[in-house]
Motif scaffolding. Structure first.
Motif, PDB file in Angstrom:
ATOM      1  N   ILE A   3      40.425  33.248  40.468  1.00 46.01           N
ATOM      2  CA  ILE A   3      40.856  33.711  39.151  1.00 46.01           C
ATOM      3  C   ILE A   3      42.180  33.069  38.760  1.00 46.01           C
ATOM      4  O   ILE A   3      42.361  32.604  37.633  1.00 46.01           O
ATOM      5  CB  ILE A   3      40.933  35.257  39.139  1.00 46.01           C
ATOM      6  CG1 ILE A   3      39.518  35.843  39.150  1.00 46.01           C
ATOM      7  CG2 ILE A   3      41.727  35.753  37.927  1.00 46.01           C
ATOM      8  CD1 ILE A   3      39.473  37.346  39.302  1.00 46.01           C
ATOM      9  N   ILE A   4      43.116  33.011  39.710  1.00 39.94           N
ATOM     10  CA  ILE A   4      44.412  32.385  39.416  1.00 39.94           C
ATOM     11  C   ILE A   4      44.226  30.906  39.064  1.00 39.94           C
ATOM     12  O   ILE A   4      44.780  30.409  38.078  1.00 39.94           O
ATOM     13  CB  ILE A   4      45.377  32.542  40.606  1.00 39.94           C
ATOM     14  CG1 ILE A   4      45.800  34.012  40.747  1.00 39.94           C
ATOM     15  CG2 ILE A   4      46.591  31.631  40.451  1.00 39.94           C
ATOM     16  CD1 ILE A   4      46.659  34.277  41.965  1.00 39.94           C
TER      17      ILE A   4
ATOM     18  N   PRO B 210      37.067  37.413  51.374  1.00 44.73           N
ATOM     19  CA  PRO B 210      36.478  37.271  50.026  1.00 44.73           C
ATOM     20  C   PRO B 210      37.412  37.720  48.907  1.00 44.73           C
ATOM     21  O   PRO B 210      37.359  37.156  47.800  1.00 44.73           O
ATOM     22  CB  PRO B 210      35.224  38.155  50.098  1.00 44.73           C
ATOM     23  CG  PRO B 210      34.822  38.107  51.538  1.00 44.73           C
ATOM     24  CD  PRO B 210      36.114  38.079  52.304  1.00 44.73           C
ATOM     25  N   VAL B 211      38.252  38.732  49.163  1.00 39.12           N
ATOM     26  CA  VAL B 211      39.217  39.125  48.137  1.00 39.12           C
ATOM     27  C   VAL B 211      40.158  37.962  47.836  1.00 39.12           C
ATOM     28  O   VAL B 211      40.469  37.668  46.678  1.00 39.12           O
ATOM     29  CB  VAL B 211      40.021  40.365  48.569  1.00 39.12           C
ATOM     30  CG1 VAL B 211      41.161  40.634  47.593  1.00 39.12           C
ATOM     31  CG2 VAL B 211      39.116  41.578  48.688  1.00 39.12           C
ATOM     32  N   GLY B 212      40.611  37.288  48.872  1.00 42.34           N
ATOM     33  CA  GLY B 212      41.478  36.133  48.687  1.00 42.34           C
ATOM     34  C   GLY B 212      40.788  35.026  47.913  1.00 42.34           C
ATOM     35  O   GLY B 212      41.397  34.389  47.046  1.00 42.34           O
ATOM     36  N   PHE B 213      39.491  34.795  48.229  1.00 43.55           N
ATOM     37  CA  PHE B 213      38.734  33.805  47.458  1.00 43.55           C
ATOM     38  C   PHE B 213      38.715  34.182  45.971  1.00 43.55           C
ATOM     39  O   PHE B 213      38.962  33.347  45.099  1.00 43.55           O
ATOM     40  CB  PHE B 213      37.280  33.710  47.965  1.00 43.55           C
ATOM     41  CG  PHE B 213      37.101  32.802  49.150  1.00 43.55           C
ATOM     42  CD1 PHE B 213      37.640  33.130  50.393  1.00 43.55           C
ATOM     43  CD2 PHE B 213      36.396  31.612  49.035  1.00 43.55           C
ATOM     44  CE1 PHE B 213      37.467  32.284  51.487  1.00 43.55           C
ATOM     45  CE2 PHE B 213      36.220  30.758  50.121  1.00 43.55           C
ATOM     46  CZ  PHE B 213      36.749  31.095  51.350  1.00 43.55           C
TER      47      PHE B 213
ATOM     48  N   VAL C 137      51.644  31.474  45.426  1.00 43.66           N
ATOM     49  CA  VAL C 137      51.043  32.565  46.203  1.00 43.66           C
ATOM     50  C   VAL C 137      50.837  32.125  47.654  1.00 43.66           C
ATOM     51  O   VAL C 137      50.986  32.919  48.573  1.00 43.66           O
ATOM     52  CB  VAL C 137      49.700  32.996  45.565  1.00 43.66           C
ATOM     53  CG1 VAL C 137      48.943  33.944  46.482  1.00 43.66           C
ATOM     54  CG2 VAL C 137      49.946  33.650  44.223  1.00 43.66           C
TER      55      VAL C 137
ATOM     56  N   VAL D 147      40.707  36.229  44.233  1.00 37.64           N
ATOM     57  CA  VAL D 147      42.018  36.208  43.579  1.00 37.64           C
ATOM     58  C   VAL D 147      42.460  34.768  43.315  1.00 37.64           C
ATOM     59  O   VAL D 147      42.915  34.435  42.217  1.00 37.64           O
ATOM     60  CB  VAL D 147      43.068  36.958  44.423  1.00 37.64           C
ATOM     61  CG1 VAL D 147      44.461  36.734  43.869  1.00 37.64           C
ATOM     62  CG2 VAL D 147      42.736  38.451  44.466  1.00 37.64           C
TER      63      VAL D 147
END
Lengths: 208, 208, 208
Positions: free
Chosen positions: B46-47, B38-41, B146, B43
């Motif tokens: 947002i990017i 979920p952190v990857g989702f 990324v 980030v």
């Protein structure tokens, strides 16, 4: 909002610089693994130790980044690079024992300090929480990208950004209640505690 | 130069936020493909949804980025991440039908709005055209980097940055003639129209 | 600190733009190697030719980047992209003879000019030295990252960032002694001389 207490800020400064040193040394460790030269050590040390704060301050646009206004930051990062270049810290007992603590404490301190600086600049709770996390994990993300790795923080590793999120949220709640100093202390406790627990028990977020 | 009409700006805000939502969901789609947590989702959402505007506002140095001043932006991006995490939109009929339109319309709107904001800051026509394109394609470029991909926008895909260039140029010409509001509308029409046509007919730029 | 002499600044501007053109053409050369389309040529030319200064000015937060205030910069970078797209300069005699000189002279000029601008903004000697180096090598680093390469400047190539470090340090010492104009000239001499020597003799930094 009252200003944070100065003796706590003094203490936080030492925690901050310890985090810069430790993360800069980690930058050196990965520089050796990638067989880079001293320039590579220095660049990765600066990115690892100062990158999160540089990104935060660049986005805040409230003057040049803190890391450029106080020479202690750059010098500490370069010292970390030099130590890691001269001594192979990785695999050694001292590093293996000290690093998880430095990592955990600096994650909490950076998340709290980043969130507080964002509030002090006049921005709201949501950017404060976000830029707290960016302060804590941004440098490591950029370091991974420079070395052609998908940033570890984005998946497949124990909770990390989530601990920074808890720390920066703690600061924001305390600061909104009028207790920024307590918030900084609690951000370190919450951020460091969660990070150490997550590492020990290998807590991970679920995949979708 | 007269200011843009407020009812058009209101409409543009909804187009803008729809673009943030759609592009954030795309960030989530590629996060799943890369097996991120979920952190990857969050980030990548947002990017993808806010990155272009963050780069533009960081370069303009006319105060903190718009995405940090109005919580609707971050919340919309996080909503896109959450939807993409919970629902596998990719491959579904709704997504496959809606995405090309959201993509095309937001490309035109972002290119026009980015160019207009650059002019409003007092910079000239050339940086306005350039930063209009950066607003439209910057987030996707950073997302690709990324994820260790050469940005798709740099080659081997149908016209995309070129459509943003047409849209931001349209805005600049109209604004210089005293019609910024008309410019915003035409930028969306030109940017979206060209993008949809290029995708349908697989128009590509020649290689050297 | 006295201001730098205007005729030297005029000369430096031409050296600066020659560096932008040469580095932009190099961006085009690597764009062809990566089989990119004209958009890729333009983006890599802008990153290679203007990237270091954009990063410096974004960190300095003393107004929009120089490259956005003076159209000559963007136009020169785009001209470099166009030349490299139309003419296959790489492998040709003119390019092979001229490029090492353009590279070496612009490294010294950029390092000196970046350090001087940092001092003029009111920051200290250490950030001045650091941002001088960033001005000289930052664009190439980002270009390498966009193309999924570990930046060449970080290791396994002849001295490069070290020459920029010598050039920006030279400027800082001279400027502190009250001779910024002499510092700019010496920075070019020191930076270019060391770069050419290092390339010829293949000087490299020791690994750890």
């Amino acid at each position: 909002m009252p200003a944070a207490d100065s003796s706590v800020l003094d203490a936080l400064r030492w925690v901050d610089l310890a985090g810069v040193l430790g993360n800069a040394m980690l930058g050196g460790v990965v520089a050796r693994a990638a067989r880079l030269d001293p320039v590579g050590f220095a660049v990765l040390a600066i990115i690892s130790g100062l990158g999160g704060g540089l990104i935060r301050d660049t986005l805040l646009q409230a003057g040049p980044p803190a890391a450029l206004l106080d020479n202690a930051y750059i010098l500490t990062a370069l010292a970390g690079a030099a130590i890691a270049f001269l001594v192979q810290v990785e695999g050694g007992r001292t590093w293996d024992r000290a690093w998880p603590w430095i990592d955990a404490v600096s994650l909490g301190a950076w998340a709290g300090a980043g969130a507080l600086k964002t509030l002090d600049t006049g921005l709201g709770w949501l950017p404060a929480v976000l830029l707290g996390v960016v302060t804590a994990v941004g440098g490591g993300m950029v370091r991974d990208i420079v070395l052609r790795q998908v940033p570890a923080v984005l998946g497949s590793s124990p909770l990390y950004a989530t601990c920074a999120l808890a720390a920066s949220s703690t600061l924001v709640v305390c600061a909104q209640l009028g207790h920024p100093t307590l918030g900084l202390v609690l951000a370190v406790v919450v951020g460091a505690g969660l990070t150490l627990l997550a590492r020990k028990r290998r807590w991970m977020l679920p995949l979708s």
